[in-house]
Structure formats: structure tokens, C-alpha cells
Design a protein around this motif. Structure first.
Motif, PDB file in Angstrom:
ATOM      1  N   ILE A  82     -10.934   6.355  -2.022  1.00  0.00           N
ATOM      2  CA  ILE A  82     -11.158   4.991  -2.492  1.00  0.00           C
ATOM      3  C   ILE A  82     -12.644   4.664  -2.462  1.00  0.00           C
ATOM      4  CG2 ILE A  82     -10.682   2.545  -2.066  1.00  0.00           C
ATOM      5  CD1 ILE A  82      -8.008   3.366  -0.901  1.00  0.00           C
ATOM      6  N   HIS A  98      -8.871  -1.218  -5.674  1.00  0.00           N
ATOM      7  CA  HIS A  98      -8.231   0.075  -5.947  1.00  0.00           C
ATOM      8  C   HIS A  98      -6.738  -0.092  -6.232  1.00  0.00           C
ATOM      9  CE1 HIS A  98      -7.578   4.423  -5.600  1.00  0.00           C
ATOM     10  NE2 HIS A  98      -6.497   4.127  -4.890  1.00  0.00           N
ATOM     11  N   LEU A  99      -6.062  -0.879  -5.399  1.00  0.00           N
ATOM     12  CA  LEU A  99      -4.625  -1.079  -5.589  1.00  0.00           C
ATOM     13  C   LEU A  99      -4.336  -1.793  -6.903  1.00  0.00           C
ATOM     14  CD1 LEU A  99      -3.646  -2.144  -1.955  1.00  0.00           C
ATOM     15  CD2 LEU A  99      -3.190   0.062  -3.049  1.00  0.00           C
ATOM     16  N   LEU A 122     -15.198   2.585   0.563  1.00  0.00           N
ATOM     17  CA  LEU A 122     -14.731   2.650   1.947  1.00  0.00           C
ATOM     18  C   LEU A 122     -15.627   3.603   2.745  1.00  0.00           C
ATOM     19  CD1 LEU A 122     -10.809   2.825   1.833  1.00  0.00           C
ATOM     20  CD2 LEU A 122     -12.251   0.859   2.373  1.00  0.00           C
ATOM     21  N   LEU A 156      -1.658  -5.101   2.160  1.00  0.00           N
ATOM     22  CA  LEU A 156      -3.066  -5.471   2.246  1.00  0.00           C
ATOM     23  C   LEU A 156      -3.293  -6.441   3.401  1.00  0.00           C
ATOM     24  CD1 LEU A 156      -5.608  -4.813   0.555  1.00  0.00           C
ATOM     25  CD2 LEU A 156      -5.260  -6.984  -0.621  1.00  0.00           C
ATOM     26  N   ALA A 158      -3.376  -4.560   6.636  1.00  0.00           N
ATOM     27  CA  ALA A 158      -4.623  -3.802   6.732  1.00  0.00           C
ATOM     28  C   ALA A 158      -5.759  -4.687   7.249  1.00  0.00           C
ATOM     29  CB  ALA A 158      -5.002  -3.217   5.378  1.00  0.00           C
ATOM     30  N   ILE A 217       0.865  -1.178   0.000  1.00  0.00           N
ATOM     31  CA  ILE A 217       0.000   0.000   0.000  1.00  0.00           C
ATOM     32  C   ILE A 217       0.903   1.230   0.000  1.00  0.00           C
ATOM     33  CG2 ILE A 217      -1.763   1.281   1.260  1.00  0.00           C
ATOM     34  CD1 ILE A 217      -2.667  -1.356   2.491  1.00  0.00           C
ATOM     35  N   GLN A 261     -12.120   4.529   6.431  1.00  0.00           N
ATOM     36  CA  GLN A 261     -11.130   5.528   6.042  1.00  0.00           C
ATOM     37  C   GLN A 261     -10.356   6.028   7.254  1.00  0.00           C
ATOM     38  OE1 GLN A 261     -13.334   8.613   4.053  1.00  0.00           O
ATOM     39  NE2 GLN A 261     -14.179   7.209   2.514  1.00  0.00           N
ATOM     40  N   PHE A 264      -6.914   7.431   1.519  1.00  0.00           N
ATOM     41  CA  PHE A 264      -7.968   6.432   1.722  1.00  0.00           C
ATOM     42  C   PHE A 264      -9.360   7.019   1.487  1.00  0.00           C
ATOM     43  CE2 PHE A 264      -4.483   4.633   4.323  1.00  0.00           C
ATOM     44  CZ  PHE A 264      -4.394   3.388   3.716  1.00  0.00           C
ATOM     45  N   LEU A 320      -7.935   3.205   8.663  1.00  0.00           N
ATOM     46  CA  LEU A 320      -6.790   2.985   7.785  1.00  0.00           C
ATOM     47  C   LEU A 320      -5.837   4.185   7.805  1.00  0.00           C
ATOM     48  CD1 LEU A 320      -8.658   1.323   4.803  1.00  0.00           C
ATOM     49  CD2 LEU A 320      -6.917   0.221   6.200  1.00  0.00           C
ATOM     50  N   LEU A 362     -10.272  -1.987  -1.052  1.00  0.00           N
ATOM     51  CA  LEU A 362      -8.879  -1.544  -1.113  1.00  0.00           C
ATOM     52  C   LEU A 362      -8.096  -2.351  -2.140  1.00  0.00           C
ATOM     53  CD1 LEU A 362      -6.576   0.194  -0.042  1.00  0.00           C
ATOM     54  CD2 LEU A 362      -6.344  -1.406   1.883  1.00  0.00           C
TER      55      LEU A 362
END
Length: 620
Positions: free
Chosen positions: A573, A612-613, A576, A592, A595, A564, A581, A570, A584, A609
Motif C-alpha cells: 500500500i 487504497h481500499l 504506509l 478501517l 485499524a 479490510i 505496515q 499492507f 497493521l 489505507l
């Protein structure tokens, strides 16, 4: 005193479900409560269900619990929340007549075979030589031997009411707290902490200017909470909406020092998703107004519950606060609001069966485990009662639901794995499998499990088997029968003319398709019972998304070591929640996998997440 298989302490929502469930499982059960007259009391808002919470109620009902049936007997304003959204996030909600709900719950408990009721107070626990619960000792000196004990004390463990600068020991207004039992749990070295909740002032509806306020009618055809209820028979009432004003907020800011929390007289953390009006004004300083939902408390009761303004301000300031709200300028306060602080046990001390790890045969359910809300309490109660009955019978207390099976499974898993830093409230966002964990299919998901556990009665079992068979036949037929694109278009359903035949399920998944439209192609659809048609439409709608959800789960397993970026935003994203948010951003996990191990981070947040990554990596 007679020996019982299971003793349940507390006659609130968790206690009623625990006691009835244990008895349905065949355990000789005792419900031990301060006062028989307050069994099933709605201590706070007069409503059952809502977003996320309604899913829990339907699941309790699928296991033959009591809450949905009591809600139907008392319902005076029924509304399906999120009706314009997909079936997965729709939330059935029933505002109840308080007296009718209490009477219905007391009747259901009294009618339960194998369940006795005793008015007394639990003061002490007796353990055997192996350190397991053997008996409960009451305030009147009764010793009640038991094979398992379920404690569902709500806000009563060393409860203390705060009204401005005033402090009053109480479990709820007018009822003494449970101090002896709190000390007994402390002697067992259980991890105790303080939480708080609150309630708004109650208003005299005869002094409200109803005509000046926005109407909020219920549904034209109120849908029952319980699968066993044919229809709602109570007259339906209309609620109204009003809003706080800048003058309201100025008054609150000027008197924050006189509240329990901001005055430093209370340390317990309150519920994030049901904050006091003081918390709203402080946390959302840019907001000029906050909604107030006016809920009548009964058909023959003038009391009104102003949902949205729970407070611990002094009574005189509450009167001025109410007068600053449109429509309430002349409203009379029947009873001021207050905050209540109480002990709870860190639920990480429990097994997934809600049994205390260090004290066998002792189960905890409800607000004592750090939750908020009737529905969360009842959901824990039914599971604790089922497992207590199993333990008392000499079986392993392994009646557990997984996260992929039920919202109840999500609730319990969150509690025992992550604990709580604030009163826990169920939200649809907490369930990573919410597309399949719908309120409408709770029976299909859970009733067979309840039958296997022995907690489901014969009548529900018979009706469930017939319904499940009908749904299976319809889904099978819908997967096999097809129509060409030209025929589908001729029925008024837009579709790409690619020559590929679509099954009934695929047709119903098309954006502008309905059962009625599809019946022009497949006439048998017009004859489906409404409840079967609901299942067909929902399964058709979500089929492609469920496949995608499964692919995301496999992706998360592959990408647990995904890095990440340190400076990631955050809040940008999609998917979330604000809570996720915040957690994180505060922890700033490096991968990840790390997290996913942050307390309170949901699998749904990890999935968002991960997506998104993955997209960022592909773009880079």
C-alpha cells in the motif's frame, strides 16, 4: 525556602523550555537541577533539528522558546534537509558546537525575568490533603512550596549505564541517577516502565583520515533556526561520511553476547528510528554497510561524534569496530559508547496538558514520558511550562494544540492517546496535516496563540504582527490578480492554451513556475521580502493538495466501517511506513475504524489505507 508558582526539576532541554515558558507567562519560577554547570547539556549528538524534528524547533521558536536561538548561537554546520522535496517535508538542521550551545542556553535561562536557579536534587514530593502537589523536598532537606511542579528528568530516573558486561548507576556519564524521585513517583502509583537509548564512542578528530572520506558541506547560506536571528555568524565546518564494512558486521555478530541487550542484561526497549549498530546488523542482515556521519563537536574541540554507530559493546571491541571502518583505521577513541536504561512514565497517565491525571499540579515533560531526542523533549517542556503556569495561577491548564495546528499537537496527542512501546521520535509521516504544518509557517500558525497565552514576548509579538499582515496582503492580491494563458506562455511558463485566466497563486502552482518567472507577468513579485515570497510560493504549491486532504478526511469519516480484506498485503500500500505496515500486519484489523484504534497507527496511515481500499472497491 521561598514559595514558587512553578518549580521545574531538571535542567535539560525540556526543563529549560518549561522553566523559561512558565516565567514568561508571569509565574515566579524555580529551575531545580543537579548542577548549574550542565544546564543545556547536549548529552548525545551535537545537533538540533532534522526531518520532523526541525518542525518542532520552529514551533518552539514560534512560542518564543529558547532552543532555536541557542542553536543559532552555536551553529557550525547548517543544512536544510530534503531541500529537493516540497516545503512540507524540508527539515532545518544545525550541528552545534557543544560548548557554545550550553553557554547560549545558560545565558538565555539566566536572563529570563522571574526565573531562579538552584543546584540541588529533588528527592520527594509533598501532597496536600486533596492529593495535589504542594511542595518538593530536596536531598539537602529543603522544602520548596509550589503551585505546580514540572518533572523533566530525562534519563536520570534510576538510570543505569551499560558498557559491555559493566553496569554503572548514572543519569548520564559521570552524573548520579535520580533514585529518590523515581521511588516518589512509584509511591504515587504512576505506571513506570524501562526504556533504553545509547550513544556512540567519541573519536579524536586528529587521528581520522579525513582526506579519504566523502565531504558533506553545509549550506552556502546557512538559514537560522530562529525567526529572530538575523544571520549565522559562526565559522562553518565540513562533515564527512564513511561506512561500516562486512568486517565490521562480522565483528559485531561474533560479540553480540557481550552487549547489554543481546546479552540479556537490559530489558528496556530502544528507539526504532535511531537503533544501535548491533540492532542494525541484526535487523538488516542483508545490508553490507551502514552510513556513519562524522560530526565535529566544536570549533576548538578535536572530539568527533560518529553518528550512526551507537553501541554497548565492550571498550576493546569498540576499538576494533572503529578500526574496521574506512578512514577510521587509526582513529583513537576518547570515550567509549554505551547504552543507558532508565525509568519512564506511561504518558497515557497524562492529560493533553501533560498534567498527571491522578495528581493535580504535577506535570511531566521529556524523556520521562517515553520520547527520544532534544526536540521532542523541548516541545513537551514548553507546553508543560505554559500549563503549569496556568494551573499555578488558578486557571484551567487547557493550553493545548491540536493535530491540525502543530507537530507539537501531533506529538502530545500520540503520547497521551497511544502511549509508547519504544522511545517516540517525531517523523513527518506522523502528521496527517503535514502539508499545512510546515517549518516555514510555524510563526503564522502559532505565535498568535502564544500571544493569547501570554508566553510570547513583546518584540516577537510586534514583528509577528507586521509579518502576518504583509503575508495576508500578498496572498489576497495573489488570489485576485490574473493573467491570460498567452501572457503566461510568453513569460516562459508552459501552460495549456484554454483561454482561462490564472491568478498569481495558480501561476505559481504550475510545475515550471518560480517567483522570478512570474515577476515578468506581475512585477510587484520581484519586490517581495524573501520570507514573504517563501510563504506565497508554498501556499500556491499546496493549495490543490490541501483541498484534496480535506476531502480525504471527510471520506474517512464516511468510510470508517469499510471492510479490510483478510489477506490484504499492507506492504504493497503506497504511503504506509514500515512501522505502520508492521502494526497493521500484526493486528489484521477487520475494518478501517478498527485499524484507527490500533495503538500507534497514525491518521496519515488510515488516510493511505482508505484511499487504497476505495480504489480496490472501485476496480472490483
Amino acid at each position: 525556602m521561598a514559595t514558587y508558582d512553578v518549580v521545574v526539576v531538571g535542567g535539560g532541554h525540556a526543563g529549560c523550555e518549561a522553566a523559561a515558558a512558565a516565567a514568561r507567562c508571569g509565574a515566579r519560577t524555580l529551575l531545580l537541577t543537579h548542577r548549574v554547570e550542565t544546564i543545556g547539556e547536549m548529552s548525545c549528538n551535537p545537533a538540533i533539528g532534522g526531518i520532523g524534528k526541525g518542525h518542532l524547533v520552529r514551533e518552539i521558536d514560534a512560542l518564543d522558546g529558547l532552543m532555536a536561538r541557542a542553536a543559532d548561537a552555536a551553529a557550525i554546520h547548517v543544512k536544510q534537509l530534503n531541500r529537493s522535496k516540497g516545503p512540507a517535508v524540508r527539515g532545518p538542521r544545525a550541528q552545534a558546537d557543544r560548548k557554545l550551545y550550553r553557554a547560549a542556553m545558560q545565558r538565555l535561562v539566566a536572563e529570563q525575568v522571574g526565573l531562579d536557579i538552584l543546584a540541588d536534587t529533588a528527592e520527594e514530593l509533598e501532597l496536600d490533603t486533596g492529593g495535589a502537589v504542594a511542595a518538593v523536598i530536596t536531598a539537602t532537606g529543603r522544602r520548596i512550596p509550589c503551585g505546580a511542579l514540572v518533572i523533566t528528568t530525562g534519563t536520570f530516573l534510576r538510570g543505569e549505564i551499560h558498557l559491555g558486561e559493566e553496569r554503572t548507576p548514572a543519569g548520564r556519564r559521570g552524573e548520579a541517577p535520580s533514585v529518590g524521585l523515581a521511588l516518589a513517583l512509584e509511591r504515587l502509583d504512576l505506571p513506570l516502565a524501562r526504556l533504553k537509548t545509547g550513544t556512540p564512542p567519541r573519536l579524536d578528530g586528529r587521528t581520522i583520515d579525513w582526506d579519504a572520506l566523502e565531504p558533506q558541506p553545509g549550506d552556502d547560506q546557512p538559514e537560522p533556526m530562529s525567526w529572530l536571528t538575523e544571520r549565522i555568524t559562526n565559522p562553518q565546518v565540513e562533515c564527512r561520511i564513511t561506512w561500516t564494512t562486512p568486517a565490521t558486521h562480522a565483528l559485531i555478530r561474533a560479540n553480540l553476547h557481550r552487549t547489554a541487550v543481546y546479552g540479556g542484561r537490559i530489558q528496556g526497549v530502544g528507539p526504532r528510528y535511531c537503533p544501535s549498530i548491533e540492532d542494525k546488523v541484526v535487523r538488516f542482515a542483508d545490508r553490507e554497510r551502514h552510513q556513519v556521519f562524522l560530526e565535529p563537536e566544536g570549533l576548538d574541540d578535536a572530539t568527533v561524534y560518529p553518528n550512526g554507530i551507537s553501541t554497548s559493546l565492550p571498550a576493546d571491541i569498540q576499538a576494533a569496530l572503529i578500526a574496521s571502518i574506512p578512514g577510521l583505521e587509526r582513529a583513537r577513541i576518547i570515550r567509549p559508547g554505551y547504552a543507558i536504561e532508565y525509568d519512564h512514565v506511561d504518558p497515557r497517565a497524562l492529560t493533553p496538558a501533560l498534567e498527571v491525571r491522578t495528581v493535580k499540579r504535577l506535570f511531566l515533560a521529556g524523556q520521562v514520558n517515553g520520547t527520544t531526542g532534544y526536540e521532542e523533549a523541548a516541545a513537551q517542556g514548553i507546553m508543560a511550562g505554559i500549563n503549569a503556569a496556568a494551573r499555578a495561577a488558578g486557571a484551567a491548564p487547557d493550553r493545548v494544540l491540536g493535530r491540525a495546528e502543530a507537530y507539537i499537537g501531533v506529538l502530545v496527542d500520540d503520547l497521551v492517546l497511544h502511549g509508547v512501546s519504544e522511545p517516540y521520535r517525531m517523523l513527518t509521516a506522523r502528521a496527517e496535516h503535514r502539508l499545512s504544518l510546515r517549518a516555514d509557517n510555524a510563526g503564522l500558525r502559532l505565535t498568535d496563540r502564544g500571544i493569547a497565552w501570554g508566553v510570547v514576548g513583546a518584540e516577537r509579538g510586534r514583528r509577528h504582527r507586521a509579518f502576518a499582515e504583509s503575508v495576508a496582503v500578498v496572498l489576497s492580491r495573489a488570489a485576485q490578480e490574473t493573467a491570460s494563458p498567452s501572457r503566461i506562455a510568453a513569460a516562459g511558463i508552459p501552460i495549456r492554451q484554454d483561454g482561462r485566466h490564472r491568478s498569481v497563486l495558480e501561476v505559481l502552482a504550475l510545475p515550471e513556475a518560480t517567483i522570478a518567472a512570474a515577476a515578468a507577468l506581475f512585477p510587484w513579485l520581484a519586490d517581495l521580502p524573501p520570507d514573504v515570497a517563501v510563504q506565497l510560493e508554498a501556499e500556491a504549491l499546496y493549495a490543490p493538495y490541501l483541498r484534496r486532504q480535506e476531502a480525504e478526511r471527510r471520506m474517512i469519516e464516511r468510510e470508517e466501517r469499510l471492510a479490510i480484506p483478510d489477506g490484504i498485503d499492507f506492504s504493497a500500500i503506497p504511503g504506509l511506513s514500515r512501522e505502520m505496515q508492521h502494526r497493521l500486519s500484526k493486528t489484521r484489523p477487520a475494518t478501517l475504524g478498527s485499524a484507527g484504534r490500533i495503538p500507534g497507527i497514525t491518521p496519515a496511515a488510515i488516510a493511505a489505507l482508505a484511499v487504497h481500499l476505495r480504489r480496490d472497491n472501485a476496480a472490483g
